[in-house]
Scaffold this active site. Structure first.
Site, PDB file in Angstrom:
ATOM      1  N   GLU A 129       0.899  -1.114   0.118  1.00 53.78           N
ATOM      2  CA  GLU A 129      -0.087  -0.202  -0.107  1.00 53.78           C
ATOM      3  C   GLU A 129       0.877   1.215   0.108  1.00 53.78           C
ATOM      4  O   GLU A 129       1.746   1.302   1.038  1.00 53.78           O
ATOM      5  CB  GLU A 129      -0.990   0.014   1.032  1.00 53.78           C
ATOM      6  N   CYS A 171      -1.681   8.893   4.454  1.00 53.58           N
ATOM      7  CA  CYS A 171      -1.632   8.471   3.014  1.00 53.58           C
ATOM      8  C   CYS A 171      -3.005   9.049   2.349  1.00 53.58           C
ATOM      9  O   CYS A 171      -3.119   9.336   1.206  1.00 53.58           O
ATOM     10  CB  CYS A 171      -1.471   7.204   2.956  1.00 53.58           C
TER      11      CYS A 171
END
Ligand code: NAD
Length: 539
Positions: free
Chosen positions: A289, A323
């Protein structure tokens, strides 16, 4: 599957609450000591003597810990320990393994909560709430829900058909070998989850924590050991990511990479794994990720105050170092005209400083490198004709790495701060003409290589649906009338595609499936005794 766990309730830390008092006492205690952090290999503490200091980002003269870094010998030993530990770990069975991680969750919900939250506030400069939703709640949820989902596999993946005389079954085996977990600084929960999710289904791990979160991550390692994690199942290795990867790939039993961090790092790792294939026993699983350039698109009919709150919280909580943080917004001229002054005035009220001062909404960014990178984007925007810094823009790294919450308004939808991941408290706004909603959806889709999170603010359902369709591949987590941050385990499984990752949705069954390698078993009850077939008979 019957029943399921609940999400861990979030403590509020209001003035006078017992949790606030407990957290303050624990932070003072951690501020008053400098601990030695070893490597932990096969359950043993290894003090290598090659150390680095772990400091507090909002008070970078203060050392929290001396961290003993792994050398090549420790790296090889950690991989070997993980390989050796796997057989007994598999034999423990799923229930035995889940019992360990459910104890971890219970310890974190109880006695360890304040230790891990305080360490996260000091080590990664989070406010009390940001530490609570990350280090405590999300990790407790990861552990509880991963165990719950793993138990489901054993029932859900059995073969549909066993004809008469045959018993078919599927053994849910782990990958054969160890998983290298390389973790980011920004979420203590992710750091704990990456080595433990594969372990729940029977893999063992070598865990390389980020150099900016050794202190809080070491707390988790100690917690897992107290919960009864057997020696060698997770090996904790502070040190160089490049060197640890090299050592791991030199071991034929490298079975997978569980990564969260930047896109560039992940792409490099994928290429290295490809090069190492001839040396490896299996095709490794690669789960990563990575970065984001997360958006908010507003329609002229949107809830304006709701948009203002979402932009402020979504862009500036944890200094924009999520993020999922909102870092570009497409706002129609009529809406921008109505909210921009209020938004700037609210942002100028944001308190920023020491994480121990509960009145602060923001603290410092993680290190000098991040400070220099983020301020570089702001300085270049200040110099460009197409960009205007309308609030914030100042910074000060004398005691901590502080950067004001900053909004850049741009007339160029391809300007660098509109398309590149900055990973700091900087929001860039592109103001569009009210009639251009359709075009703006196209711009948003094509502006950046990432596809992690994004939001649409619109009231009319037809406008929501139009964005939902046009932005189908622009975000792995899509929000309607909400900020693009704050995904909750078992509610909004998290992960993005395109340059944002393999989208295996941490904390859920899709992720766990990547760490298993099933064995199909056929047991024949009526054993054939004649080798000939009927078609071979005479006419
Ligand atoms: P980073 O890529 O700098 O570091 C991540 C990890 O990789 C660290 O442990 C680091 O030491 C290691 N590493 C760095 N270079 C390496 C190399 N050459 N070989 C092996 N390992 C190496 O990222 P970061 O600054 O820790 O985290 C911020 C990034 O993580 C941002 O891009 C953010 O978007 C991303 N992130 C993504 C998610 C998500 O779920 N998509 C979640 C959190 C963070």
């Amino acid at each position: 599957m019957t029943g399921h766990p609940s999400n861990e309730p979030i403590l509020g830390y209001a003035p006078g609450s017992p949790e606030r008092n407990e957290l303050q006492v624990e932070m003072d205690r951690q501020m008053g000591e400098v601990i030695e952090i070893p490597c932990i290999i096969n359950g043993e503490e290894i003090y290598t003597g090659t150390t680095t200091a772990q400091v507090i980002p909002h008070d970078h003269g203060h050392v929290l810990a001396n961290v003993h870094l792994a050398g090549r010998g420790e790296m090889e030993a950690a991989c070997a320990a993980a390989v050796t530990a796997q057989a007994a770990w598999i034999d423990l069975g799923l229930d035995g393994r889940c019992a360990v991680f459910e104890r971890c969750a219970n310890l974190l919900a109880g006695d360890w909560r304040m230790r891990v939250n305080a360490a996260t506030m000091l080590n990664q400069s989070k406010t009390a709430l940001q530490a609570e939703i990350d280090a405590a709640c999300e990790l407790i949820d990861f552990w509880h829900f991963n165990c719950h989902y793993a138990r489901g596999f054993h029932d859900d993946f059995q073969p549909l058909i066993s004809p008469s005389g045959v018993q078919n079954s599927t053994e849910i085996r782990p990958l054969e070998g160890f998983v290298l977990a390389i973790t980011p600084f920004n979420f203590t929960s992710i750091a704990g989850n990456l080595p433990s999710a594969p372990a729940i289904v029977g893999c063992t791990s070598v865990w390389k924590p980020s150099r900016n979160s050794y202190h809080s991550n070491y707390m988790l390692m100690r917690l897992m050991m107290e919960a009864g994690l057997p020696a060698g199942v997770i090996n904790f290795l502070p040190g160089s990511g490049a060197e640890i990867t090299e050592a791991a790939l030199a071991n034929p039993d490298f079975a997978g990479l569980h990564f969260t961090g930047s896109t560039a790092t992940f792409q490099g790792l994928w290429q290295e794994i490809g090069m190492a294939l001839p040396n490896l026993r299996s095709y490794p699983r690669i789960v990563g990720e990575t970065g984001g350039k997360d958006f908010v698109v507003a329609h002229p009919d949107c809830d304006r105050q709701g948009l203002l709150v979402a932009l402020l919280r979504g862009s500036f909580e944890y200094q924009g170092q999520k993020c999922s943080a909102a870092s570009r917004a497409y706002v129609p001229r009529s809406v921008w005209g109505a909210i921009s002054d209020d938004l700037c005035s609210e942002i100028s009220k944001i308190g920023m400083g020491d994480a121990r001062d509960f009145s602060n909404f923001m603290t410092a960014v993680i290190d000098q490198r991040a400070f220099d990178k983020i301020t570089g984007y702001i300085e270049r925007a200040q110099e460009r004709d197409c960009c205007e810094v309308i609030v914030g823009g100042s910074s000060d790294d004398s005691t901590g790495w502080f950067i004001e919450p900053t909004i850049i308004v741009t007339t160029n939808f391809t300007s660098e701060s509109m398309t590149e991941e900055i990973f700091g408290p900087v929001l860039t706004v592109y103001v569009y003409e009210d009639d251009d909603f359709e075009e703006v959806l196209g711009l948003c889709d094509e502006a950046s290589p990432y596809a992690l999170t994004g939001s649409i603010f619109a009231t009319d359902e037809a406008n929501v649906q139009r964005a939902f369709e046009a932005l189908r591949f622009t975000a792995g987590n899509f929000y309607i009338n909400d900020k693009p941050t704050g995904a909750v385990v078992a509610q909004q499984p998290f992960g993005g595609a395109r340059a944002s990752g393999t989208n295996d949705k941490a904390g859920g069954p899709l992720n766990l499936l990547r760490w298993i390698s099933p064995r199909s078993v056929k047991r024949t009850l009526d054993i054939p005794q004649d080798w000939s077939y009927p078609f071979m008979g005479d006419n």
